[in-house]
Design a protein around this motif. Structure first.
Motif, PDB file in Angstrom:
ATOM      1  N   UNK A  45     -11.167  -8.461  21.036  1.00 27.76           N
ATOM      2  CA  UNK A  45     -11.082  -7.805  22.335  1.00 27.76           C
ATOM      3  C   UNK A  45     -12.453  -7.518  22.908  1.00 27.76           C
ATOM      4  N   UNK A  46     -13.361  -7.039  22.047  1.00 30.72           N
ATOM      5  CA  UNK A  46     -14.701  -6.705  22.516  1.00 30.72           C
ATOM      6  C   UNK A  46     -15.488  -7.973  22.841  1.00 30.72           C
TER       7      UNK A  46
ATOM      8  N   UNK B  11     -12.935   2.685  23.776  1.00 33.58           N
ATOM      9  CA  UNK B  11     -13.741   3.892  23.820  1.00 33.58           C
ATOM     10  C   UNK B  11     -12.880   5.132  23.579  1.00 33.58           C
ATOM     11  N   UNK B  12     -11.581   5.054  23.937  1.00 29.64           N
ATOM     12  CA  UNK B  12     -10.706   6.216  23.790  1.00 29.64           C
ATOM     13  C   UNK B  12      -9.709   6.011  22.664  1.00 29.64           C
TER      14      UNK B  12
ATOM     15  N   UNK C 155      -7.345   8.727  21.249  1.00 29.85           N
ATOM     16  CA  UNK C 155      -6.592   9.314  22.365  1.00 29.85           C
ATOM     17  C   UNK C 155      -5.480   8.365  22.795  1.00 29.85           C
TER      18      UNK C 155
ATOM     19  N   UNK D 244      -2.635   8.501  20.162  1.00 33.16           N
ATOM     20  CA  UNK D 244      -1.803   9.710  20.266  1.00 33.16           C
ATOM     21  C   UNK D 244      -0.978   9.674  21.541  1.00 33.16           C
ATOM     22  N   UNK D 245      -1.606   9.229  22.650  1.00 35.77           N
ATOM     23  CA  UNK D 245      -0.907   9.205  23.932  1.00 35.77           C
ATOM     24  C   UNK D 245       0.275   8.258  23.919  1.00 35.77           C
TER      25      UNK D 245
ATOM     26  N   UNK E  44     -23.335  11.934  20.109  1.00 32.26           N
ATOM     27  CA  UNK E  44     -22.338  12.691  20.850  1.00 32.26           C
ATOM     28  C   UNK E  44     -20.942  12.551  20.260  1.00 32.26           C
ATOM     29  N   UNK E  45     -20.812  11.876  19.125  1.00 34.74           N
ATOM     30  CA  UNK E  45     -19.483  11.712  18.544  1.00 34.74           C
ATOM     31  C   UNK E  45     -18.747  10.587  19.231  1.00 34.74           C
ATOM     32  N   UNK E  46     -17.534  10.280  18.729  1.00 35.58           N
ATOM     33  CA  UNK E  46     -16.821   9.134  19.268  1.00 35.58           C
ATOM     34  C   UNK E  46     -15.324   9.320  19.128  1.00 35.58           C
ATOM     35  N   UNK E  47     -14.560   8.670  20.010  1.00 42.14           N
ATOM     36  CA  UNK E  47     -13.105   8.635  19.886  1.00 42.14           C
ATOM     37  C   UNK E  47     -12.648   7.263  19.427  1.00 42.14           C
TER      38      UNK E  47
ATOM     39  N   UNK F 219      -1.951   9.764  30.335  1.00 37.58           N
ATOM     40  CA  UNK F 219      -0.779   9.369  29.548  1.00 37.58           C
ATOM     41  C   UNK F 219      -0.347  10.508  28.635  1.00 37.58           C
ATOM     42  N   UNK F 220      -1.311  11.098  27.921  1.00 33.89           N
ATOM     43  CA  UNK F 220      -0.936  12.066  26.888  1.00 33.89           C
ATOM     44  C   UNK F 220      -0.423  13.359  27.519  1.00 33.89           C
TER      45      UNK F 220
ATOM     46  N   UNK G 146     -17.949   1.640  28.130  1.00 29.30           N
ATOM     47  CA  UNK G 146     -18.159   1.763  26.705  1.00 29.30           C
ATOM     48  C   UNK G 146     -18.540   3.171  26.286  1.00 29.30           C
TER      49      UNK G 146
ATOM     50  N   UNK H  87     -16.306   8.364  27.628  1.00 27.92           N
ATOM     51  CA  UNK H  87     -15.950   9.654  27.049  1.00 27.92           C
ATOM     52  C   UNK H  87     -17.187  10.488  26.762  1.00 27.92           C
ATOM     53  N   UNK H  88     -18.218   9.826  26.198  1.00 24.36           N
ATOM     54  CA  UNK H  88     -19.438  10.545  25.848  1.00 24.36           C
ATOM     55  C   UNK H  88     -20.093  11.132  27.087  1.00 24.36           C
TER      56      UNK H  88
END
Lengths: 440, 171
Positions: A19-20, A126-127, A130, A133-134, A202-205, B62-63, B131, B134-135
């Motif tokens: 996909x990427x 990127x999400x 989320x 879960x969604x 900054x962390x990631x999802x 969505x959520x 990309x 969110x950050x």
């Protein structure tokens, strides 16, 4: 012709997911593979659940169709497809028709982002978490629609119970997930300060990013800030059983009270769609747990035990597993009754063992085991969860509805909130330590 | 990054789904059907957010809306006696107010479309935003707008407590 071949082979050296990398051909191939693998896993789960539950209750389980009932799931599937498709006269036909498809779509779509390996995912979003879960929270819509459209009392009560239960446990589940995501943003010093400090960010999802963070911080998140990670994992492990409507939280389909809950009026193919969705949803939430807390595709001790020798040792595991399964098959073949009635069954079991052994030997080829070993570790961790599901079902009595709500709102939710605060405090502490160390 | 694929097709598909969903919400007699149409419209909206390189907003859409709020909606609607509702008149006779409101909104859109071209980007978004969407949002929310964000969350907390106090007779 040549451009097409170039397009197909250009992905082979890529270090990204299809996909990427934007390669449609391989994305399509991966989708097919995931779909195929899931279907096989659901069939296997069907057989394993009946067998393991039976053995837990000192029964034999399915024994007639094929050796040790191995062909039972296929017989069941054929029976379901040939059954008459009944729709209640007073049912809302469109909603009744579309409900099972929504449940199946929600259960299968989440596998778009499940990372079976650093490159073995259909795509990386990127999400990621989320999205998972969604989309999996959409399955409750299908259940509610099925219960309402049946226009009958038991399904409606089942649907009401299900929506109340799933909405309640989503809250606790979300809090546990957030505390794990919080950990991805830290400079890791690993368990007990072992290993090197990773790069704080900054962390990631993103699902792949979460596993990469665990590798960088030299610790599975279940062990991070011990016991905080473990408690978060524990909350998630309870909430995910409630989310998938499985025992001991299977009130929406409690057969002793509600016949079969929301799918009472469904039969044949439509019912089998609910069945398929339930099992693939179980696999999906298990993969979330594995990705967030158990290091996803990482093998045990990837940083501590590394080097060519250890790599080779861990790479041999997939082949050894299949050879072990084949050995069990051959042992059972030897123990089959010697009566001529069992001749075909004995031959079948020996053939199945030979097939497993063949797969095992193929997995010893270096070109193969290098490519599949991340999938192997991921699948083994998910398989452990699937066994837990069966074990719960065989062990725990069903909760009463008020007990279920009490566990969700009065125990898991405050625990999750406190845990999130504590994780943030511990994270600040470790970041400060890192900052002081970088100054000195 | 990959170039976007078949953008106009997906835009018209999603926009059409949204409009159809919106029309069905108000024309269906059965409240459950209306709620389902609303869910379709909300999901199409999430798709439009994705096309605008805003995956985080799409995920939250969505959520929260499709998976959370609409489930509670359905939960309540299913308990309502639908047979009595179906005998009642569906629309209030308020043509004048309706036309005035629609005309005002349409006028606003037309004004913005004709005069406000300078405000909007008239070229494609720079790639790569998706990309780290969110950050970027998190840094803005917890950095620049932290105070406003915390006050908003406090407001929501007050609203929740208020709802509980007003709904429950004996606490």
């Amino acid at each position: 012709m040549q451009p097409i071949i170039d397009y197909i082979t250009s992905y082979l050296n890529s270090t990204q997911t299809p996909g990427a990398a934007g390669n449609f051909f391989w994305a399509f191939v991966y989708i097919l593979l995931v779909f195929l693998g899931l279907s096989v896993a659901v069939i296997a789960m069907n057989w394993l659940e009946r067998k393991i539950l039976a053995h837990m209750q000192v029964r034999l389980g399915p024994m007639r169709v094929g050796p040790h009932g191995l062909l039972q799931p296929i017989a069941d599937a054929i029976k379901l497809l040939l059954k008459e498709d009944i729709m209640p006269a007073e049912a809302d036909s469109f909603v009744f028709w579309i409900a099972p498809f929504i449940v199946v779509l929600a259960a299968f779509t989440v596998f778009v982002v499940v990372p079976f390996g650093p490159t073995h995912a259909i795509t990386d979003m990127n999400i990621g978490i989320l999205f998972m879960l969604g989309v999996s929270s959409l399955s409750v819509l299908g259940i509610v629609m099925a219960g309402w459209a049946s226009n009958s009392h038991y399904p409606l009560i089942g649907a009401l119970r299900s929506s109340a239960q799933m909405v309640s446990y989503e809250v606790a589940m979300g809090l546990a997930v957030v505390s794990a995501i919080l950990m991805t943003s830290l400079h890791g010093l690993g368990l007990y300060g072992a290993g090197s400090a990773g790069t704080g960010d900054t962390g990631t999802l993103s699902m792949i990013g979460i596993v990469a963070a665990q590798q960088e911080q030299h610790v599975w998140f279940v062990f991070k800030f011990f016991p905080l990670g473990l408690i978060a994992f524990f909350i998630f492990a309870i909430a995910m059983v409630a989310e998938t409507n499985r025992a001991p939280f299977d009130l929406p389909e409690a057969e002793s009270e509600l016949t079969a809950g929301f799918h009472t009026e469904y039969s044949g193919f439509r019912w089998s769609l609910f069945f398929l969705a339930e099992y693939s949803a179980m696999i999906a939430v298990s993969s979330i747990a594995v990705t967030l807390w158990l290091g996803g595709w990482l093998r045990p001790f990837p940083n501590l035990l590394h080097g060519t020798t250890w790599d080779l040792v861990f790479n041999l595991f997939p082949g050894i597993t299949f050879l072990f399964l084949a050995a069990i098959c051959f042992y059972s073949t030897a123990r089959m009754p010697k009566h001529p009635y069992f001749k075909i069954q004995t031959m079948g079991l020996a053939g199945f063992g030979a097939l497993l052994a063949l797969i095992g030997f193929v997995l010893f080829v270096p070109a193969v085991f290098v490519r599949v070993q991340d999938i192997y570790w991921f699948a083994m961790k998910v398989a452990a969860f699937m066994y837990l599901y069966i074990w719960y079902r065989g062990t725990f009595p069903r909760y009463r509805f008020d007990q279920l709500m009490k566990v969700g709102w009065k125990i898991l939710l405050p625990m999750g909130l406190g845990l999130l605060i504590l994780t943030a405090v511990m994270g600040m502490r470790s970041e400060l330590q890192h900052w002081v160390a970088s100054i000195l | 990054m990959n170039p976007p694929v078949a953008t106009p097709f997906f835009f018209y598909l999603l926009a059409g789904t949204m409009l159809m969903g919106g029309i069905l919400v108000i024309t269906r007699r059965n409240a459950v059907h209306s709620a389902l149409a609303l869910i379709a419209a909300l999901l199409a909206q999430a798709g439009l957010y994705l096309m605008l390189y805003a995956p985080f907003v799409a995920g939250v859409q969505i959520i929260l809306y499709a998976g959370g709020i609409m489930v509670l909606f359905l939960f309540v609607i299913m308990l309502v006696n639908l047979e009595r509702v179906q005998k009642e008149r569906q629309f209030n006779k308020q043509w004048l107010v309706g036309i005035a409101a629609a005309g005002a909104l349409g006028g606003l859109f037309i004004t913005i479309y004709t005069k406000g071209k300078g405000i909007f980007l008239d070229r494609a978004m720079p790639s790569g935003l998706e990309a780290e969407n969110t950050q970027k949002i998190s840094v803005l929310l917890y950095g620049q707008y932290m105070f406003a964000f915390e006050i908003a969350s406090l407001l929501l907390l007050v609203a929740i407590i208020g709802a509980v106090v007003m709904a429950k007779k004996r606490i």
